[in-house]
Scaffold this motif. Structure first.
Motif, PDB file in Angstrom:
ATOM      1  N   GLU A 199       0.835  -1.199   0.000  1.00 50.07           N
ATOM      2  CA  GLU A 199       0.000   0.000   0.000  1.00 50.07           C
ATOM      3  C   GLU A 199       0.874   1.254   0.000  1.00 50.07           C
ATOM      4  N   GLU A 200       1.950   1.231   0.820  1.00 52.68           N
ATOM      5  CA  GLU A 200       2.863   2.377   0.817  1.00 52.68           C
ATOM      6  C   GLU A 200       3.515   2.542  -0.557  1.00 52.68           C
ATOM      7  N   GLU A 201       3.952   1.378  -1.155  1.00 55.12           N
ATOM      8  CA  GLU A 201       4.544   1.476  -2.487  1.00 55.12           C
ATOM      9  C   GLU A 201       3.523   1.984  -3.506  1.00 55.12           C
ATOM     10  N   ALA A 202       2.281   1.518  -3.343  1.00 56.33           N
ATOM     11  CA  ALA A 202       1.236   1.989  -4.256  1.00 56.33           C
ATOM     12  C   ALA A 202       1.020   3.487  -4.109  1.00 56.33           C
ATOM     13  N   ASN A 203       1.021   3.948  -2.856  1.00 56.62           N
ATOM     14  CA  ASN A 203       0.875   5.394  -2.650  1.00 56.62           C
ATOM     15  C   ASN A 203       2.044   6.151  -3.266  1.00 56.62           C
ATOM     16  N   GLU A 204       3.282   5.597  -3.087  1.00 57.53           N
ATOM     17  CA  GLU A 204       4.441   6.254  -3.681  1.00 57.53           C
ATOM     18  C   GLU A 204       4.340   6.270  -5.207  1.00 57.53           C
ATOM     19  N   VAL A 205       3.941   5.105  -5.770  1.00 52.86           N
ATOM     20  CA  VAL A 205       3.817   5.058  -7.231  1.00 52.86           C
ATOM     21  C   VAL A 205       2.713   5.995  -7.707  1.00 52.86           C
ATOM     22  N   LEU A 206       1.608   6.053  -6.925  1.00 54.44           N
ATOM     23  CA  LEU A 206       0.542   6.994  -7.289  1.00 54.44           C
ATOM     24  C   LEU A 206       1.043   8.428  -7.260  1.00 54.44           C
ATOM     25  N   ASN A 207       1.849   8.722  -6.243  1.00 50.89           N
ATOM     26  CA  ASN A 207       2.424  10.072  -6.193  1.00 50.89           C
ATOM     27  C   ASN A 207       3.321  10.322  -7.391  1.00 50.89           C
ATOM     28  N   LYS A 208       4.134   9.271  -7.747  1.00 51.03           N
ATOM     29  CA  LYS A 208       4.993   9.420  -8.917  1.00 51.03           C
ATOM     30  C   LYS A 208       4.167   9.583 -10.178  1.00 51.03           C
ATOM     31  N   VAL A 209       3.087   8.780 -10.273  1.00 52.43           N
ATOM     32  CA  VAL A 209       2.237   8.894 -11.451  1.00 52.43           C
ATOM     33  C   VAL A 209       1.599  10.272 -11.525  1.00 52.43           C
ATOM     34  N   THR A 210       1.171  10.771 -10.352  1.00 55.19           N
ATOM     35  CA  THR A 210       0.594  12.127 -10.335  1.00 55.19           C
ATOM     36  C   THR A 210       1.626  13.153 -10.775  1.00 55.19           C
ATOM     37  N   ALA A 211       2.863  12.983 -10.254  1.00 57.37           N
ATOM     38  CA  ALA A 211       3.928  13.914 -10.661  1.00 57.37           C
ATOM     39  C   ALA A 211       4.213  13.792 -12.161  1.00 57.37           C
ATOM     40  N   LEU A 212       4.236  12.526 -12.651  1.00 59.71           N
ATOM     41  CA  LEU A 212       4.461  12.342 -14.093  1.00 59.71           C
ATOM     42  C   LEU A 212       3.323  12.933 -14.916  1.00 59.71           C
ATOM     43  N   ASN A 213       2.089  12.776 -14.418  1.00 57.66           N
ATOM     44  CA  ASN A 213       0.967  13.391 -15.134  1.00 57.66           C
ATOM     45  C   ASN A 213       1.082  14.902 -15.151  1.00 57.66           C
ATOM     46  N   ASP A 214       1.467  15.457 -13.984  1.00 56.52           N
ATOM     47  CA  ASP A 214       1.657  16.912 -13.942  1.00 56.52           C
ATOM     48  C   ASP A 214       2.765  17.336 -14.899  1.00 56.52           C
ATOM     49  N   GLU A 215       3.885  16.523 -14.884  1.00 56.86           N
ATOM     50  CA  GLU A 215       4.997  16.848 -15.784  1.00 56.86           C
ATOM     51  C   GLU A 215       4.568  16.726 -17.243  1.00 56.86           C
ATOM     52  N   ALA A 216       3.782  15.649 -17.532  1.00 61.79           N
ATOM     53  CA  ALA A 216       3.304  15.493 -18.904  1.00 61.79           C
ATOM     54  C   ALA A 216       2.379  16.630 -19.300  1.00 61.79           C
ATOM     55  N   GLU A 217       1.543  17.059 -18.314  1.00 58.21           N
ATOM     56  CA  GLU A 217       0.659  18.199 -18.600  1.00 58.21           C
ATOM     57  C   GLU A 217       1.466  19.442 -18.888  1.00 58.21           C
ATOM     58  N   GLU A 218       2.527  19.648 -18.061  1.00 60.34           N
ATOM     59  CA  GLU A 218       3.379  20.814 -18.309  1.00 60.34           C
ATOM     60  C   GLU A 218       4.068  20.712 -19.660  1.00 60.34           C
ATOM     61  N   LEU A 219       4.594  19.474 -19.996  1.00 63.93           N
ATOM     62  CA  LEU A 219       5.231  19.285 -21.304  1.00 63.93           C
ATOM     63  C   LEU A 219       4.250  19.546 -22.441  1.00 63.93           C
ATOM     64  N   ARG A 220       2.995  19.080 -22.211  1.00 62.49           N
ATOM     65  CA  ARG A 220       2.017  19.308 -23.261  1.00 62.49           C
ATOM     66  C   ARG A 220       1.717  20.795 -23.421  1.00 62.49           C
ATOM     67  N   GLU A 221       1.613  21.503 -22.273  1.00 64.21           N
ATOM     68  CA  GLU A 221       1.384  22.941 -22.369  1.00 64.21           C
ATOM     69  C   GLU A 221       2.554  23.642 -23.031  1.00 64.21           C
ATOM     70  N   VAL A 222       3.802  23.188 -22.629  1.00 61.05           N
ATOM     71  CA  VAL A 222       4.988  23.800 -23.256  1.00 61.05           C
ATOM     72  C   VAL A 222       5.021  23.497 -24.740  1.00 61.05           C
ATOM     73  N   ALA A 223       4.690  22.220 -25.064  1.00 65.78           N
ATOM     74  CA  ALA A 223       4.684  21.851 -26.477  1.00 65.78           C
ATOM     75  C   ALA A 223       3.647  22.653 -27.250  1.00 65.78           C
ATOM     76  N   GLN A 224       2.452  22.835 -26.597  1.00 67.90           N
ATOM     77  CA  GLN A 224       1.435  23.638 -27.273  1.00 67.90           C
ATOM     78  C   GLN A 224       1.901  25.078 -27.474  1.00 67.90           C
ATOM     79  N   GLN A 225       2.547  25.619 -26.400  1.00 69.61           N
ATOM     80  CA  GLN A 225       3.045  26.997 -26.542  1.00 69.61           C
ATOM     81  C   GLN A 225       4.112  27.082 -27.620  1.00 69.61           C
ATOM     82  N   GLU A 226       5.058  26.067 -27.582  1.00 70.58           N
ATOM     83  CA  GLU A 226       6.101  26.079 -28.618  1.00 70.58           C
ATOM     84  C   GLU A 226       5.508  25.867 -29.996  1.00 70.58           C
ATOM     85  N   ALA A 227       4.438  25.001 -30.048  1.00 73.39           N
ATOM     86  CA  ALA A 227       3.789  24.796 -31.350  1.00 73.39           C
ATOM     87  C   ALA A 227       3.150  26.087 -31.839  1.00 73.39           C
TER      88      ALA A 227
END
Length: 413
Positions: free
Chosen positions: A300-328
């Motif tokens: 459960e702790e590992e799942a919470n950590e992975v969920l946090n990582k996934v959330t961070a990756l989603n946030d990072e992907a969202e930021e990359l997508r926004e940056v990509a959209q801005q650069e586009a």
């Protein structure tokens, strides 16, 4: 008018319950007449007439409604019985289970009857022995009475001197005192024998109750034959033979000290070993359960950590997508600007000739680089999103598999 035919449309002739269409027409005509009278008085609504018509039809349907409610209640009861019958086990299974119980009770009852027959036989033998002793005692008493009568008759016919009579009287007195003493001793012995007999009877009753309690205990513990190995040939049952003259022979069975006590000790040792095995198995299961609980908490702790990582990756992907959209957007603006410059360059090249051709080629190269950059950023963004989604799906499947395995193991144990 005297025929009272339904086509006369007389509302007073309509029964409480009806199905004829003429009866419906009669009630409708009565409603029309009453409402028309009210209409002629200047009213446009007829609540009282409508209420009367509704009450008349409610009277018609009252029995049907009551019957319908009764049918609904009967249907609910029948449905409940049907569900109970469907949920209950098959009657043959109940009969098989009851048959097994009855066979077990029959075996115990037959064993109890056998023990009771043995007790009955012992009591019958005791009664026969007592009757024999009683008959012998009565015969001895009759013999003594006959001997006394014979001696008395002999004394009467003898001619004795006064000295002999005196001596015999003194001897008779001595014998009488001895006889009284003997009678007293006999009475005392009889009282002691009665006390001993009462005490013996009580002790025999206690012994029989103890044997019965022992037999019931064997039945409740399931120790009637056949016993488990290595005691399959041993019989632990006991019976009391009160008619036995030798005390050791009163307890009938396989031998209390030689067989039963060692067998009971072996059974107790086996039960202690089984209890120790069950206890060790319980401790093992508790340890495994604690380990599984700890593993589940770690997961459960590992799942919470992975969920946090996934959330961070989603946030990072969202930021990359926004940056990509801005650069586009910037790239699109630059491409539009370059297209305009290219058009101007083409116009200038056409106007100025070959001198501007090199500038046109440079602008075209820059345009292609900008387009390639936009495509590369788009591909990287899509790959990052796909990778993050794949990681999330893999993580959810792994967590679901682990939780399912944990639940199955917990249900099996």
């Amino acid at each position: 008018m005297e025929s009272e035919h339904p086509t006369l449309q007389d509302a007073s002739l309509v029964p409480d319950e009806f199905d004829d269409i003429h009866h419906h027409h009669a009630l409708a005509m009565s409603h029309y007449l009453d409402a028309y009278e009210v209409f002629l008085l200047g009213q446009d609504v007829y609540p009282e007439q409508e209420k009367n018509l509704e009450e008349r039809y409610a009277l018609k349907d009252s029995r049907v409604v009551v019957d319908l409610e009764q049918k609904k209640e009967q249907m609910k009861a029948i449905s409940a019985d049907l569900q109970r019958i469907l949920k209950a086990p098959a009657p043959i299974e109940q009969l098989k289970e009851s048959n097994g119980y009855l066979k077990h009770d029959r075996a115990k009852f037959e064993e109890y009857i056998r023990v009771a027959e043995q007790r009955k036989e012992g009591l019958v033998n005791t009664i026969k022995h007592e009757k024999t002793e009683l008959a012998q005692t009565l015969a001895a008493i009759d013999q003594l009475k006959a001997e006394e009568a014979r001696l008395t008759s002999i004394v009467k016919v003898q001619n004795l001197s006064p000295e002999e009579v005196l001596r015999m009287n003194s001897e008779h007195e001595v014998l009488t005192r001895d006889l009284e003493s003997l009678r007293y001793k006999i009475a005392e012995a009889s009282r002691n024998a009665l006390k001993l007999e009462v005490s013996l009877t009580k002790k025999v009753t206690d012994a029989e109750e103890a044997v019965d309690a022992y037999t019931n205990l064997l039945s409740s513990l399931g120790l009637f034959p056949p016993l488990p190995e290595p005691l399959q040939d041993v019989k632990l049952t006991l019976a009391l033979n009160t008619a036995a003259s030798n005390p050791p022979e009163m307890l009938m069975g396989s031998g209390l000290r030689e067989v039963i006590k060692p067998s009971l000790a072996i059974i107790a040792e086996l039960k202690r070993a089984e209890r120790a095995d069950v206890e060790s198995e319980r401790i093992k299961v508790d340890n495994e359960l604690d380990q599984l609980t700890t593993e589940w908490e770690n997961m459960e702790e590992e799942a919470n950590e992975v969920l946090n990582k996934v959330t961070a990756l989603n946030d990072e992907a969202e930021e990359l997508r926004e940056v990509a959209q801005q650069e586009a957007l910037v790239s699109n603006a630059e491409a539009t600007h370059l297209e305009r410059e290219l058009a101007q360059a083409r116009t200038s090249a056409m106007a100025n000739g070959v001198g501007v051709k090199s500038r046109l080629q440079a602008v075209q190269i820059a345009y292609r680089e900008q387009v390639d950059r936009v495509e590369r950023l788009r591909d990287e963004t899509v790959r990052a999103i796909i990778k993050n989604s794949s990681d999330i799906v893999t993580f959810k499947e792994e967590v679901s598999t682990q939780l399912k395995d944990l639940r199955d193991f917990a249900e099996e144990n």
